[in-house]
Design a protein around this motif. Structure first.
Motif, PDB file in Angstrom:
ATOM      1  N   ARG A  87      54.619   2.964  32.913  1.00 27.03           N
ATOM      2  CA  ARG A  87      54.799   3.782  31.718  1.00 27.03           C
ATOM      3  C   ARG A  87      53.466   4.363  31.252  1.00 27.03           C
ATOM      4  NH1 ARG A  87      57.800  -0.804  29.898  1.00 27.03           N
ATOM      5  NH2 ARG A  87      56.202  -1.212  28.347  1.00 27.03           N
ATOM      6  N   ALA A  88      52.534   4.477  32.157  1.00 27.64           N
ATOM      7  CA  ALA A  88      51.254   5.073  31.799  1.00 27.64           C
ATOM      8  C   ALA A  88      51.497   6.492  31.296  1.00 27.64           C
ATOM      9  CB  ALA A  88      50.325   5.085  33.006  1.00 27.64           C
ATOM     10  N   HIS A  89      50.887   6.819  30.184  1.00 25.84           N
ATOM     11  CA  HIS A  89      51.115   8.141  29.600  1.00 25.84           C
ATOM     12  C   HIS A  89      50.578   9.252  30.485  1.00 25.84           C
ATOM     13  CE1 HIS A  89      52.566   7.759  25.285  1.00 25.84           C
ATOM     14  NE2 HIS A  89      52.653   6.549  25.788  1.00 25.84           N
ATOM     15  N   ASP A  90      49.489   8.966  31.167  1.00 25.72           N
ATOM     16  CA  ASP A  90      48.855   9.971  32.024  1.00 25.72           C
ATOM     17  C   ASP A  90      48.271   9.267  33.244  1.00 25.72           C
ATOM     18  OD1 ASP A  90      48.816  12.418  30.055  1.00 25.72           O
ATOM     19  OD2 ASP A  90      48.035  10.730  28.906  1.00 25.72           O
ATOM     20  N   PRO A  91      48.099   9.979  34.339  1.00 20.96           N
ATOM     21  CA  PRO A  91      47.445   9.360  35.493  1.00 20.96           C
ATOM     22  C   PRO A  91      46.039   8.899  35.122  1.00 20.96           C
ATOM     23  CG  PRO A  91      48.499  11.428  36.118  1.00 20.96           C
ATOM     24  CD  PRO A  91      48.551  11.357  34.626  1.00 20.96           C
ATOM     25  N   PRO A  92      45.653   7.674  35.453  1.00 24.72           N
ATOM     26  CA  PRO A  92      44.318   7.191  35.105  1.00 24.72           C
ATOM     27  C   PRO A  92      43.194   8.107  35.590  1.00 24.72           C
ATOM     28  CG  PRO A  92      45.687   5.372  35.822  1.00 24.72           C
ATOM     29  CD  PRO A  92      46.478   6.618  36.066  1.00 24.72           C
ATOM     30  N   VAL A  93      43.385   8.701  36.767  1.00 21.63           N
ATOM     31  CA  VAL A  93      42.329   9.564  37.290  1.00 21.63           C
ATOM     32  C   VAL A  93      42.137  10.793  36.410  1.00 21.63           C
ATOM     33  CG1 VAL A  93      43.827  10.914  38.835  1.00 21.63           C
ATOM     34  CG2 VAL A  93      41.415  10.558  39.426  1.00 21.63           C
ATOM     35  N   CYS A  94      43.196  11.257  35.726  1.00 20.79           N
ATOM     36  CA  CYS A  94      43.073  12.404  34.816  1.00 20.79           C
ATOM     37  C   CYS A  94      42.329  12.013  33.544  1.00 20.79           C
ATOM     38  CB  CYS A  94      44.445  12.972  34.482  1.00 20.79           C
ATOM     39  SG  CYS A  94      45.293  13.702  35.902  1.00 20.79           S
ATOM     40  N   THR A  95      42.495  10.752  33.125  1.00 21.39           N
ATOM     41  CA  THR A  95      41.714  10.253  31.986  1.00 21.39           C
ATOM     42  C   THR A  95      40.231  10.247  32.329  1.00 21.39           C
ATOM     43  OG1 THR A  95      43.537   8.886  31.179  1.00 21.39           O
ATOM     44  CG2 THR A  95      41.328   8.252  30.505  1.00 21.39           C
ATOM     45  N   ALA A  96      39.925   9.841  33.547  1.00 18.85           N
ATOM     46  CA  ALA A  96      38.531   9.849  33.992  1.00 18.85           C
ATOM     47  C   ALA A  96      37.982  11.270  34.029  1.00 18.85           C
ATOM     48  CB  ALA A  96      38.425   9.202  35.370  1.00 18.85           C
ATOM     49  N   LEU A  97      38.816  12.218  34.461  1.00 16.99           N
ATOM     50  CA  LEU A  97      38.388  13.613  34.519  1.00 16.99           C
ATOM     51  C   LEU A  97      38.151  14.157  33.116  1.00 16.99           C
ATOM     52  CD1 LEU A  97      37.861  16.207  36.101  1.00 16.99           C
ATOM     53  CD2 LEU A  97      40.329  16.655  36.042  1.00 16.99           C
ATOM     54  N   ALA A  98      39.072  13.862  32.193  1.00 19.90           N
ATOM     55  CA  ALA A  98      38.906  14.326  30.815  1.00 19.90           C
ATOM     56  C   ALA A  98      37.630  13.763  30.205  1.00 19.90           C
ATOM     57  CB  ALA A  98      40.122  13.913  29.973  1.00 19.90           C
ATOM     58  N   TYR A  99      37.354  12.508  30.486  1.00 16.01           N
ATOM     59  CA  TYR A  99      36.149  11.880  29.952  1.00 16.01           C
ATOM     60  C   TYR A  99      34.883  12.478  30.551  1.00 16.01           C
ATOM     61  CZ  TYR A  99      32.982   8.238  28.324  1.00 16.01           C
ATOM     62  OH  TYR A  99      31.953   7.574  27.715  1.00 16.01           O
ATOM     63  N   SER A 100      34.967  12.924  31.803  1.00 15.41           N
ATOM     64  CA  SER A 100      33.779  13.502  32.438  1.00 15.41           C
ATOM     65  C   SER A 100      33.389  14.833  31.800  1.00 15.41           C
ATOM     66  CB  SER A 100      34.022  13.690  33.938  1.00 15.41           C
ATOM     67  OG  SER A 100      34.898  14.777  34.189  1.00 15.41           O
ATOM     68  N   PHE A 101      34.361  15.542  31.223  1.00  9.73           N
ATOM     69  CA  PHE A 101      34.071  16.832  30.608  1.00  9.73           C
ATOM     70  C   PHE A 101      33.875  16.743  29.109  1.00  9.73           C
ATOM     71  CE2 PHE A 101      35.646  18.227  34.651  1.00  9.73           C
ATOM     72  CZ  PHE A 101      34.859  19.339  34.923  1.00  9.73           C
ATOM     73  N   LEU A 102      34.373  15.685  28.497  1.00 13.10           N
ATOM     74  CA  LEU A 102      34.221  15.524  27.052  1.00 13.10           C
ATOM     75  C   LEU A 102      33.907  14.051  26.780  1.00 13.10           C
ATOM     76  CD1 LEU A 102      34.342  17.379  24.617  1.00 13.10           C
ATOM     77  CD2 LEU A 102      36.771  16.871  24.401  1.00 13.10           C
ATOM     78  N   PRO A 103      32.699  13.608  27.158  1.00 13.76           N
ATOM     79  CA  PRO A 103      32.360  12.183  27.068  1.00 13.76           C
ATOM     80  C   PRO A 103      32.032  11.748  25.641  1.00 13.76           C
ATOM     81  CG  PRO A 103      30.483  13.422  27.863  1.00 13.76           C
ATOM     82  CD  PRO A 103      31.615  14.414  27.745  1.00 13.76           C
ATOM     83  N   PHE A 104      32.132  10.451  25.396  1.00 15.76           N
ATOM     84  CA  PHE A 104      31.738   9.895  24.107  1.00 15.76           C
ATOM     85  C   PHE A 104      31.264   8.472  24.314  1.00 15.76           C
ATOM     86  CE2 PHE A 104      36.279   9.300  24.685  1.00 15.76           C
ATOM     87  CZ  PHE A 104      36.489   7.963  24.387  1.00 15.76           C
ATOM     88  N   ASN A 105      30.496   7.989  23.384  1.00 10.60           N
ATOM     89  CA  ASN A 105      29.914   6.655  23.470  1.00 10.60           C
ATOM     90  C   ASN A 105      30.948   5.615  23.040  1.00 10.60           C
ATOM     91  OD1 ASN A 105      28.314   4.402  23.431  1.00 10.60           O
ATOM     92  ND2 ASN A 105      26.674   5.291  22.182  1.00 10.60           N
ATOM     93  N   VAL A 106      31.220   4.641  23.881  1.00 10.11           N
ATOM     94  CA  VAL A 106      32.209   3.615  23.556  1.00 10.11           C
ATOM     95  C   VAL A 106      31.570   2.276  23.191  1.00 10.11           C
ATOM     96  CG1 VAL A 106      33.957   4.654  25.032  1.00 10.11           C
ATOM     97  CG2 VAL A 106      32.470   2.874  25.964  1.00 10.11           C
ATOM     98  N   SER A 107      30.258   2.249  23.033  1.00  6.69           N
ATOM     99  CA  SER A 107      29.594   0.987  22.714  1.00  6.69           C
ATOM    100  C   SER A 107      29.839   0.613  21.256  1.00  6.69           C
ATOM    101  CB  SER A 107      28.087   1.095  22.973  1.00  6.69           C
ATOM    102  OG  SER A 107      27.516   2.084  22.128  1.00  6.69           O
ATOM    103  N   GLU A 108      29.601  -0.665  20.930  1.00  3.03           N
ATOM    104  CA  GLU A 108      29.836  -1.165  19.580  1.00  3.03           C
ATOM    105  C   GLU A 108      28.996  -0.428  18.547  1.00  3.03           C
ATOM    106  OE1 GLU A 108      31.804  -3.294  18.241  1.00  3.03           O
ATOM    107  OE2 GLU A 108      32.739  -4.330  19.905  1.00  3.03           O
ATOM    108  N   ASN A 109      27.781  -0.023  18.933  1.00  2.00           N
ATOM    109  CA  ASN A 109      26.909   0.648  17.965  1.00  2.00           C
ATOM    110  C   ASN A 109      27.302   2.099  17.721  1.00  2.00           C
ATOM    111  OD1 ASN A 109      26.076   1.962  20.275  1.00  2.00           O
ATOM    112  ND2 ASN A 109      24.051   0.997  20.365  1.00  2.00           N
ATOM    113  N   ALA A 110      28.444   2.521  18.328  1.00  2.00           N
ATOM    114  CA  ALA A 110      28.920   3.888  18.095  1.00  2.00           C
ATOM    115  C   ALA A 110      29.952   3.931  16.976  1.00  2.00           C
ATOM    116  CB  ALA A 110      29.538   4.453  19.370  1.00  2.00           C
ATOM    117  N   VAL A 111      30.099   2.814  16.233  1.00  2.00           N
ATOM    118  CA  VAL A 111      31.087   2.750  15.159  1.00  2.00           C
ATOM    119  C   VAL A 111      30.801   3.840  14.140  1.00  2.00           C
ATOM    120  CG1 VAL A 111      31.987   1.347  13.271  1.00  2.00           C
ATOM    121  CG2 VAL A 111      31.445   0.292  15.461  1.00  2.00           C
TER     122      VAL A 111
END
Length: 646
Positions: A87-111
């Protein structure tokens, strides 16, 4: 291939470094194959997880979210998650592609810490005077008239709406919607981009009740370049694979609104905190306002992306806008302080949608967040005079405005989003419900129409003018009406026969007083808008009586105590139901507090007393036989009970 090469020329910071063009090209190829294949074929839908491009993606995410690094970098875990749930909403590889073009910081200090505003700064009003506002929306089915509440409500406060996309027939995807918005912004003269404020709203579930000045001043006070409406759901980052395997299992999301996403890393840590769970802290793309130049900069992000990818961007257009917010590149804020938008809470309507008994549907009703967002108030003489000057001459006069309960503000834009619509869709899909029998759900008088109609008509029996009156105004404006509504300009087509429609759709006169009191507005909203009564055999009269009885009993005991007792009653059916049944005629709107409390105690005693006696008898059996011979029926010898009374 040329298109793909053009696509990979847009390379930004990905994690801490730029992604290699070859790896990104590999993600493009794998994503397209995953989307074009059979979605139900897990091997195809989950393809690309073991590619070098995806491996690079998880390493970058894991290097920032070190707490979850082992889990994130486990490609076998990604594969199992994708294949097992199916029931994945989108193919995981497409999530990786979206992140490669519009990246963001996921670390704790990015709150993100939301900047709290103590009101408008001294320069707000001066700055607002130099700005101009344009309001627009997308609608491809004009004949359906679902955009009419938006247009009429805006006309009542002197705001004109530009409807775009009318040349398109049928539903459109995220790509078409974003392209239409971008095209509209590009038509603004370049020299006016930095002095023009654009307000975009969904066409079918938004009402405007504030004038241009109020909208502009609210936006300027937010101190943002682009301000998005908030909501109570973290879509799409609460789902796999957009959650990036960071935090809790996305298929075990708690049902309650408060703290439901605390265990989800992105949803729980990368969005602003709020004091209430009604409006929410997450981005909703159904309404946003911002400087035209900043919005154009944001939309230019996807200028070179292939259409097939944009139309399948993970999480649709809301995923795109949310990812842009998380990137911190565009001056985007979420309206958690309610400067402009009033949004309905979501994800507590499941009790009404999926409850299996009449009792369970009613016990929570008036206290669900979704029914406690708005209450009505009368228009003040000063407001009435102001609206009279700025409204469209052919529009009805506003009698009531809607106040946002959590903030206490009369906000200019009301977005009836989330489960307010989902509940109705759920019932529409129920094959056991007859369309002819349930006008509440299936008629033109849906919740958006009814809230709008109440603004102008008040109670349902109030006169608001006639269609002939509107036609006379159109004539004075040089608009000729030959009886063909479709030939009228868009606003006038929405106004045709509206006086009669507003009287039919406005809330009932006897429940209007509930809406005008903040303490009872939850009951009013539940009585008028909740479709629970179509899931049982109760008629309108019994629906009202049961809802008022439940509300009265809960007010007598206290709302918080009531919810706690109800939670327990779901396990031990009957205690609180007995209370409501006993006092349904007496406990109305907070009266008979002592009686309600005593009744509850008595109900508890009669429920637990037999259990307590059995436990005592089992533990102290011998002692009881000595002390009370008449109770020997518990042991070997039985004695008639009547001897006990002699």
């Amino acid at each position: 291939m040329k298109l793909f090469l053009l696509f990979v020329t847009i390379i930004g910071t990905y994690g801490t470094e730029e992604i290699d063009g070859k790896l990104q090209l590999e993600l493009v190829s794998e994503c397209k194959l995953a989307l074009t294949g059979n979605r139900h074929n897990a091997s195809n839908f989950c393809r690309g997880i073991f590619s070098e491009g995806f491996r690079d993606f998880v390493k970058r995410v894991g290097s920032m979210a070190t707490k979850y690094r082992e889990k994130v970098e486990d490609l076998d875990a990604w594969w199992r998650e994708c294949r097992y749930y199916g029931r994945a909403h989108d193919p995981p590889v497409c999530t990786a592609l979206a992140y490669s073009f519009l990246p963001f910081n996921v670390s704790e200090n990015a709150v993100v810490v939301a900047k709290k505003s103590n009101g408008s700064n001294p320069g707000t009003f001066c700055k607002a005077e130099s700005l101009k506002l344009k309001v627009f929306s997308v609608e491809t089915d004009v004949k359906g008239k679902q955009h009419c509440p938006l247009m009429r409500s805006a006309a009542g406060v002197g705001v004109s709406i530009d409807i775009i996309g009318t040349e398109i027939r049928g539903a459109i995807g995220p790509a078409e919607k974003l392209v239409l918005i971008k095209r509209y912004v590009e038509n603004i003269p370049k020299e006016s981009l930095n002095s023009t404020i654009l307000l975009f709203v969904d066409s079918r579930d938004v009402l405007i009740q504030g004038d241009k000045k109020q909208i502009i001043e609210g936006f300027v006070a937010s101190d943002s370049r682009i301000l998005f409406n908030s909501e109570g759901n973290c879509f799409p980052f609460n789902y796999f694979p957009m959650n990036m395997m960071l935090g809790d299992d996305p298929f075990n999301i708690p049902k309650e609104s408060k703290g439901r996403f605390d265990g989800f890393h992105i949803c729980g840590h990368l969005f602003p905190s709020v004091n209430n769970t009604v409006s929410g802290r997450w981005l909703n793309s159904g309404a946003f306002v911002g400087y035209a130049d900043s919005i154009l900069k944001l939309l230019n992000t996807f200028k070179s992306w292939p259409k097939w990818f944009l139309n399948n961007f993970p999480g649709t257009d809301q995923g795109f806008f949310t990812q842009a917010y998380l990137s911190h590149q565009y001056g985007i804020k979420i309206d958690t302080d309610n400067h402009v938008f009033a949004a309905f809470g979501v994800h507590d309507g499941f009790r009404e949608n999926y409850a299996h008994s009449t009792w369970e549907r009613y016990v929570y009703g008036p206290y669900l967040n979704r029914w406690n967002v708005l209450y009505a108030r009368s228009v003040t003489p000063m407001e009435e005079s102001h609206f009279e000057k700025i409204r469209d001459a052919s529009n009805s006069r506003i009698k009531y405005l809607w106040v946002h309960k959590p903030s206490g503000k009369t906000l200019p834009v009301i977005h009836l989003n989330g489960n307010v619509k989902k509940t109705f869709r759920h019932f529409l899909d129920d094959p056991t419900i007859s369309k002819g029998d349930h006008a509440l759900v299936h008629s033109i008088c849906n919740i958006v129409y009814r809230i709008e109609a109440t603004m102008y008509a008040g109670g349902s029996n109030t006169e608001t003018g006639t269609s002939e009156w509107a036609e006379n105004v159109w004539k004075a404006q040089g608009i000729h009406f030959n009886g063909d509504v479709e030939a009228l300009p868009m606003l006038q087509a929405c106004q045709a026969n509206y006086p009669a429609l507003s009287r039919a759709c406005a809330i009932a006169n006897d429940t209007l007083p509930f809406f005008l009191n903040p303490n009872t507005s939850g009951l009013g909203n539940f009585l008028e808008f909740s479709p629970v009564r179509i899931k049982n055999s109760l008629g309108t009269k019994n629906h009202v009586m049961l809802a008022r009885g439940v509300f009265g009993a809960s007010q007598a005991i206290g709302p918080k105590e009531w919810i706690g007792l109800v939670e327990d009653d779901i396990k031990f059916q009957g205690k609180m139901e007995a209370l409501v049944r006993h006092h349904i005629g007496n406990v109305i709107l907070g009266t008979r507090k002592i009686i309600a409390q005593e009744s509850y105690r008595i109900t508890y005693i009669w429920f637990y007393l037999p259990i307590l006696l059995v436990i005592i008898a089992l533990v102290w059996r011998k002692a009881l036989l000595r002390i009370a011979p008449t109770f020997r029926f518990l042991g070997r010898k039985r004695t008639k009970l009547y001897k006990f009374s002699k």
